[in-house]
Design an enzyme around this catalytic site. Structure first.
Site, PDB file in Angstrom:
ATOM      1  N   LYS A 129       0.856  -1.188   0.000  1.00 38.68           N
ATOM      2  CA  LYS A 129       0.000   0.000   0.000  1.00 38.68           C
ATOM      3  C   LYS A 129       0.887   1.231   0.000  1.00 38.68           C
ATOM      4  O   LYS A 129       2.046   1.144   0.416  1.00 38.68           O
ATOM      5  CB  LYS A 129      -0.878  -0.002   1.257  1.00 38.68           C
ATOM      6  CG  LYS A 129      -2.093   0.873   1.156  1.00 38.68           C
ATOM      7  CD  LYS A 129      -3.251   0.202   0.452  1.00 38.68           C
ATOM      8  CE  LYS A 129      -4.382   1.172   0.188  1.00 38.68           C
ATOM      9  NZ  LYS A 129      -5.578   0.501  -0.318  1.00 38.68           N
TER      10      LYS A 129
ATOM     11  N   ASP B  84      -6.978   4.539  -4.490  1.00 36.07           N
ATOM     12  CA  ASP B  84      -7.627   4.428  -3.176  1.00 36.07           C
ATOM     13  C   ASP B  84      -8.198   5.837  -2.915  1.00 36.07           C
ATOM     14  O   ASP B  84      -8.431   6.573  -3.883  1.00 36.07           O
ATOM     15  CB  ASP B  84      -6.609   4.003  -2.097  1.00 36.07           C
ATOM     16  CG  ASP B  84      -7.260   3.635  -0.769  1.00 36.07           C
ATOM     17  OD1 ASP B  84      -7.766   2.513  -0.641  1.00 36.07           O
ATOM     18  OD2 ASP B  84      -7.292   4.481   0.154  1.00 36.07           O
TER      19      ASP B  84
HETATM   20  P1  NDP Z   1     -12.758   8.176  -2.578  1.00 34.39           P
HETATM   21  O1  NDP Z   1     -11.691   9.180  -2.339  1.00 34.39           O
HETATM   22  O2  NDP Z   1     -13.284   8.005  -3.937  1.00 34.39           O
HETATM   23  O3  NDP Z   1     -13.987   8.479  -1.626  1.00 34.39           O
HETATM   24  C1  NDP Z   1     -13.892   8.528  -0.241  1.00 34.39           C
HETATM   25  C2  NDP Z   1     -15.227   8.985   0.279  1.00 34.39           C
HETATM   26  O4  NDP Z   1     -15.261   8.862   1.691  1.00 34.39           O
HETATM   27  C3  NDP Z   1     -15.509  10.457  -0.031  1.00 34.39           C
HETATM   28  O5  NDP Z   1     -16.868  10.631  -0.222  1.00 34.39           O
HETATM   29  C4  NDP Z   1     -15.053  11.145   1.250  1.00 34.39           C
HETATM   30  O6  NDP Z   1     -15.641  12.389   1.480  1.00 34.39           O
HETATM   31  C5  NDP Z   1     -15.559  10.135   2.250  1.00 34.39           C
HETATM   32  N1  NDP Z   1     -14.901  10.298   3.534  1.00 34.39           N
HETATM   33  C6  NDP Z   1     -13.575  10.324   3.783  1.00 34.39           C
HETATM   34  N2  NDP Z   1     -13.382  10.506   5.089  1.00 34.39           N
HETATM   35  C7  NDP Z   1     -14.625  10.576   5.638  1.00 34.39           C
HETATM   36  C8  NDP Z   1     -15.110  10.741   6.963  1.00 34.39           C
HETATM   37  N3  NDP Z   1     -14.250  10.875   7.981  1.00 34.39           N
HETATM   38  N4  NDP Z   1     -16.451  10.751   7.161  1.00 34.39           N
HETATM   39  C9  NDP Z   1     -17.315  10.630   6.138  1.00 34.39           C
HETATM   40  N5  NDP Z   1     -16.900  10.473   4.874  1.00 34.39           N
HETATM   41  C10 NDP Z   1     -15.577  10.450   4.640  1.00 34.39           C
HETATM   42  O7  NDP Z   1     -12.179   6.795  -2.003  1.00 34.39           O
HETATM   43  P2  NDP Z   1     -12.663   5.320  -2.296  1.00 34.39           P
HETATM   44  O8  NDP Z   1     -14.122   5.292  -2.508  1.00 34.39           O
HETATM   45  O9  NDP Z   1     -11.769   4.744  -3.331  1.00 34.39           O
HETATM   46  O10 NDP Z   1     -12.288   4.578  -0.939  1.00 34.39           O
HETATM   47  C11 NDP Z   1     -13.205   4.492   0.153  1.00 34.39           C
HETATM   48  C12 NDP Z   1     -12.765   3.382   1.099  1.00 34.39           C
HETATM   49  O11 NDP Z   1     -12.753   2.132   0.395  1.00 34.39           O
HETATM   50  C13 NDP Z   1     -11.369   3.521   1.702  1.00 34.39           C
HETATM   51  O12 NDP Z   1     -11.381   2.948   2.994  1.00 34.39           O
HETATM   52  C14 NDP Z   1     -10.520   2.654   0.792  1.00 34.39           C
HETATM   53  O13 NDP Z   1      -9.340   2.207   1.422  1.00 34.39           O
HETATM   54  C15 NDP Z   1     -11.480   1.503   0.539  1.00 34.39           C
HETATM   55  N6  NDP Z   1     -11.211   0.690  -0.641  1.00 34.39           N
HETATM   56  C16 NDP Z   1     -11.152   1.267  -1.884  1.00 34.39           C
HETATM   57  C17 NDP Z   1     -10.930   0.478  -2.985  1.00 34.39           C
HETATM   58  C18 NDP Z   1     -10.987   1.031  -4.357  1.00 34.39           C
HETATM   59  O14 NDP Z   1     -10.966   0.217  -5.309  1.00 34.39           O
HETATM   60  N7  NDP Z   1     -11.073   2.334  -4.559  1.00 34.39           N
HETATM   61  C19 NDP Z   1     -10.641  -0.970  -2.852  1.00 34.39           C
HETATM   62  C20 NDP Z   1     -10.830  -1.485  -1.521  1.00 34.39           C
HETATM   63  C21 NDP Z   1     -11.072  -0.662  -0.468  1.00 34.39           C
HETATM   64  P3  NDP Z   1     -14.947  13.750   0.980  1.00 34.39           P
HETATM   65  O15 NDP Z   1     -15.296  13.810  -0.478  1.00 34.39           O
HETATM   66  O16 NDP Z   1     -15.572  14.780   1.822  1.00 34.39           O
HETATM   67  O17 NDP Z   1     -13.473  13.585   1.238  1.00 34.39           O
END
Ligand code: NDP
Length: 448
Positions: free
Chosen positions: A128, A168
């Site tokens: 990672k 991510d």
């Molecule tokens: P993105 O950056 O696309 O989206 C993250 C989302 O989570 C945004 O809407 C963000 O809001 C929100 N967020 C972040 N922090 C908080 C918080 N403290 N409270 C509420 N909302 C929050 O990331 P991903 O969708 O790619 O990733 C999301 C999760 O999934 C992570 O844990 C990642 O490690 C996991 N993951 C992702 C994979 C992938 O293929 N992308 C694969 C496996 C796991 P804002 O826009 O305000 O920042």
């Protein structure tokens, strides 16, 4: 030394050697707590130091990322790549760009990734990376210059047979494009398989963008089916509104469920008519605005900056935002409102206390290692297509993803049953089956 004493000793030593990394400690504890019954049956793994080696990354890189912002000022961020374990294949795992990124966060994610990747049955190791860079409010030019500087240093450690990053939080198709361009320029090689999550037009795989969200819903669907339930007609809450969340919403709707609430870091919105996905995508992916903008176009919807999305009553909850976002009190509220299943689309979104509440209440709980494995599994499918210079159709790739998620689900249940838990103990099942696959390979490869 008996199995539990051995495991505790390794955990104590890991904590001592990695101070001030609470998320890493939490991720290690979560795996080690499951492994007692495995070590009872396999004392040879204690004798060969498998756990001690697993808890120590093979390689940890920390580097300076200097770049110039639009005003001409020089900025400096810190970049990370933790190459955790390569027993099963090249290091594989995403890059996160977020101000909260530090070594402990990257290690927690890398550690989880080892077992998740093993669970998919694909030939990928665990790693990672990321940077404490905040992409919010940055122009395209700034994002590009940051990505170029990041890759200028990182490229020397990557390779399609060595280490293959993906996206991510804060890293999507746009960033992968800039990172790939810089890698290609520096190495003078069109090495498609060095990064996954590429756009479909030039080496990306169909369904990679959708895979994590779709996969989490497929996993939840499998869990529900063990109780004769499904998504049809169910109220669903999804946290976040990024890549994982958006495609979780899409698949829930396709299966007849209704997502009534989602969130971002500024608050959450409720739309009883069901989240309008096109509008959500437009706001978050195209306009890159805060989620509150949704209510301007949908007067029936409401936004709240206080409380959490888990206050909204639902049958199924899919936490898809970030680590430790679903705390004990959120779990209590969900159980009180009758939640039946929780599947982690994000990595470690539920705190240990929240997970315990779900277990005590008999709520089906799918840990991230299993429930969000569809993302990395489809990355591995992208690597396969790149290696074969082939492109599969959307339908072909989605069918592979669905079958991988079914297999992950079955494997969790079977392993949980074998090691003394009941089949519903997906935490035990995911940790034990991921561990066994890695431990077997490490044993065969000798002490390295
Ligand atoms: P993105 O950056 O696309 O989206 C993250 C989302 O989570 C945004 O809407 C963000 O809001 C929100 N967020 C972040 N922090 C908080 C918080 N403290 N409270 C509420 N909302 C929050 O990331 P991903 O969708 O790619 O990733 C999301 C999760 O999934 C992570 O844990 C990642 O490690 C996991 N993951 C992702 C994979 C992938 O293929 N992308 C694969 C496996 C796991 P804002 O826009 O305000 O920042």
């Amino acid at each position: 030394m008996n199995a539990n004493a051995h495991i505790e000793a390794v955990f104590d030593e890991t904590r001592r050697r990695n101070p001030a990394e609470p998320e890493f400690h939490q991720a290690v504890a979560e795996v080690l707590e499951s492994l007692g019954p495995v070590f009872e049956r396999h004392p040879e793994y204690a004798a060969t130091g498998i756990l001690e080696r697993l808890c120590e990354p093979e390689r940890q890189l920390i580097f300076r990322v200097p770049w110039v912002d639009d005003s001409g000022a020089v900025r400096v961020n810190r970049g990370f790549r933790v190459e955790f374990n390569s027993a099963l294949g090249p290091y594989k795992g995403g890059l996160r760009f977020h101000p909260s990124v530090n070594l402990g966060i990257v290690k927690f994610l890398g550690f989880e990734q080892i077992f998740k990747n093993a669970l998919t049955g694909m030939a990928i190791g665990g790693g990672k990376g990321g940077a404490d860079f905040d992409p919010k409010g940055r122009s395209d030019g700034e994002i590009m210059r940051f990505c170029q500087s990041f890759m200028t240093e990182l490229h020397r450690y990557l390779g399609e047979h060595t280490d293959v990053p993906a996206g991510d939080i804060g890293v999507g198709g746009r960033e992968i494009g800039y990172l790939f361009g810089q890698y290609k320029r520096i190495t003078n090689r069109y090495e498609s398989g060095v990064l996954t999550g590429k756009p479909v037009g030039w080496g990306g795989s169909h369904v990679r963008t959708e895979a994590t969200g779709y996969g989490a819903v497929f996993f939840a669907h499998e869990m529900l089916a063990t109780r004769g339930l499904g998504f049809d007609g169910r109220r669903v809450v999804v946290s976040g509104s990024g890549n994982v969340a958006v495609y979780a919403v899409e698949k829930v709707h396709a299966l007849g469920g209704r997502v009534v609430a989602c969130s971002d870091s500024s608050g959450y919105l409720v739309d009883e008519a069901g989240i309008d996905l096109e509008l959500l995508k437009e706001i978050k992916e195209v306009r890159r605005e805060r989620i509150a903008a949704y209510t301007e176009a949908r007067p029936g919807a409401s936004f709240s900056a206080r409380g959490t999305v888990y206050d909204v009553p639902c049958d199924i909850a899919l936490p898809c935002a970030t680590q430790n976002e679903l705390a004990r009190e959120d779990a209590v509220a969900l159980v009180k409102n009758g939640v039946r299943a929780v599947a982690e689309g994000a990595n470690m979104p539920c705190t240990p206390a929240a997970v315990q509440i779900f277990r005590d209440a008999g709520v089906l709980f799918g840990p991230g290692k299993a429930a969000n494995a569809g993302g990395v599994a489809t990355s591995a499918l992208e690597m396969q297509q790149n290696a074969a210079r082939d492109t599969w159709t959307f339908a072909q790739t989605e069918a592979r993803l669905a079958s991988i998620m079914r297999e992950v689900h079955t494997q969790c249940r079977e392993t949980a049953t074998t090691y003394g838990g009941n089949g519903d103990d997906y935490v035990l099942g995911a940790n034990a089956s991921g561990f066994l696959r890695v431990a077997e390979a490490m044993t065969a490869q000798g002490v390295i």
